[in-house]
Design an enzyme around this catalytic site. Structure first.
Site, PDB file in Angstrom:
ATOM      1  N   HIS A   1     -10.167  33.069   2.519  1.00  0.00           N
ATOM      2  CA  HIS A   1     -11.056  32.098   2.967  1.00  0.00           C
ATOM      3  C   HIS A   1     -12.582  32.553   2.905  1.00  0.00           C
ATOM      4  CE1 HIS A   1      -7.208  30.329   4.282  1.00  0.00           C
ATOM      5  NE2 HIS A   1      -8.018  29.266   4.095  1.00  0.00           N
TER       6      HIS A   1
ATOM      7  N   CYS B   1     -15.121  26.884 -15.360  1.00  0.00           N
ATOM      8  CA  CYS B   1     -15.086  28.146 -14.487  1.00  0.00           C
ATOM      9  C   CYS B   1     -16.354  29.028 -14.399  1.00  0.00           C
ATOM     10  CB  CYS B   1     -14.215  29.058 -15.281  1.00  0.00           C
ATOM     11  SG  CYS B   1     -12.386  28.401 -15.218  1.00  0.00           S
TER      12      CYS B   1
ATOM     13  N   GLU C   1      -4.311  35.567 -10.374  1.00  0.00           N
ATOM     14  CA  GLU C   1      -5.228  34.503 -10.112  1.00  0.00           C
ATOM     15  C   GLU C   1      -4.518  33.165 -10.030  1.00  0.00           C
ATOM     16  OE1 GLU C   1      -9.591  34.530 -11.253  1.00  0.00           O
ATOM     17  OE2 GLU C   1      -8.755  33.429 -12.834  1.00  0.00           O
TER      18      GLU C   1
END
Length: 193
Positions: A68, A23, A136
């Protein structure tokens, strides 16, 4: 009474400094769900805390600005930032690392400011942003309250340090939406939504 409106967006990021190696060192994405929770002790002329239709305007634009797109931390490596901006039309540069916790704080500050600048048109009274929840993953989320959003210990969120790419701004119903928020220009909601 508390009401809730959910929005969704797809976003990519790197969370520098986190415990998980993949991550903190690799660009990856999530399908985010964002819940805005509003509260009031009063109902408007339509017997609502705040008309959900009003949220489909500027609030939706602000949250969908992350869709996006790649979220960038302005404290990251300058070469990385330049490359991401060069190769992605949709990017948001933030003054904090784009973790779920910081996303919830950034969104809270933006929506709270927008709400304060929006004229009430149907008898809405004392409507406050109760909290923002950013999912998330299916199993993990961060919930931000006012004391978190404006916490010096967690880092000040200065809206003037948030930069949206030109392509994101062009998708706003009002191209100058975020500039108006940063400059504290009042919004008037149309009576017909």
């Amino acid at each position: 009474m508390i009401i809730r409106k959910m929005f969704k967006f797809e976003n990519a990021h790197v969370v520098r400094g986190c415990s998980t190696v993949k991550c903190r060192s690799s660009i990856h994405g999530h399908s985010y769900k964002v819940e805005l929770l509003f509260e009031s002790n009063f109902l408007d002329n339509g017997q609502m805390v705040y008309d959900f239709g009003l949220m489909k305007q500027n609030m939706k634009d602000l949250i969908e600005s992350f869709d996006h797109a790649i979220a960038l931390w302005n404290g990251d490596d300058k070469e990385y930032l330049e490359d991401m901006k060069k190769h992605s039309m949709r990017w948001v540069e933030l003054p904090v690392s784009p973790s779920a916790e910081q996303f919830s704080r950034v969104i809270f500050v933006m929506i709270d400011k927008l709400l304060a600048l929006t004229s009430k048109v149907n008898g809405e009274r004392e409507v406050k942003l109760h909290s923002v929840i950013v999912h998330e993953t299916e199993t993990g989320y961060a919930q931000c309250f006012a004391e978190d959003a404006y916490s010096k210990e967690m880092g000040i969120i200065d809206l003037r340090e948030i930069v949206f790419s030109k392509e994101i701004c062009e998708d706003f119903n009002d191209f100058e939406l975020f500039e108006k928020i940063k400059n504290e220009i009042k919004f008037i909601n149309p009576k017909d939504v």
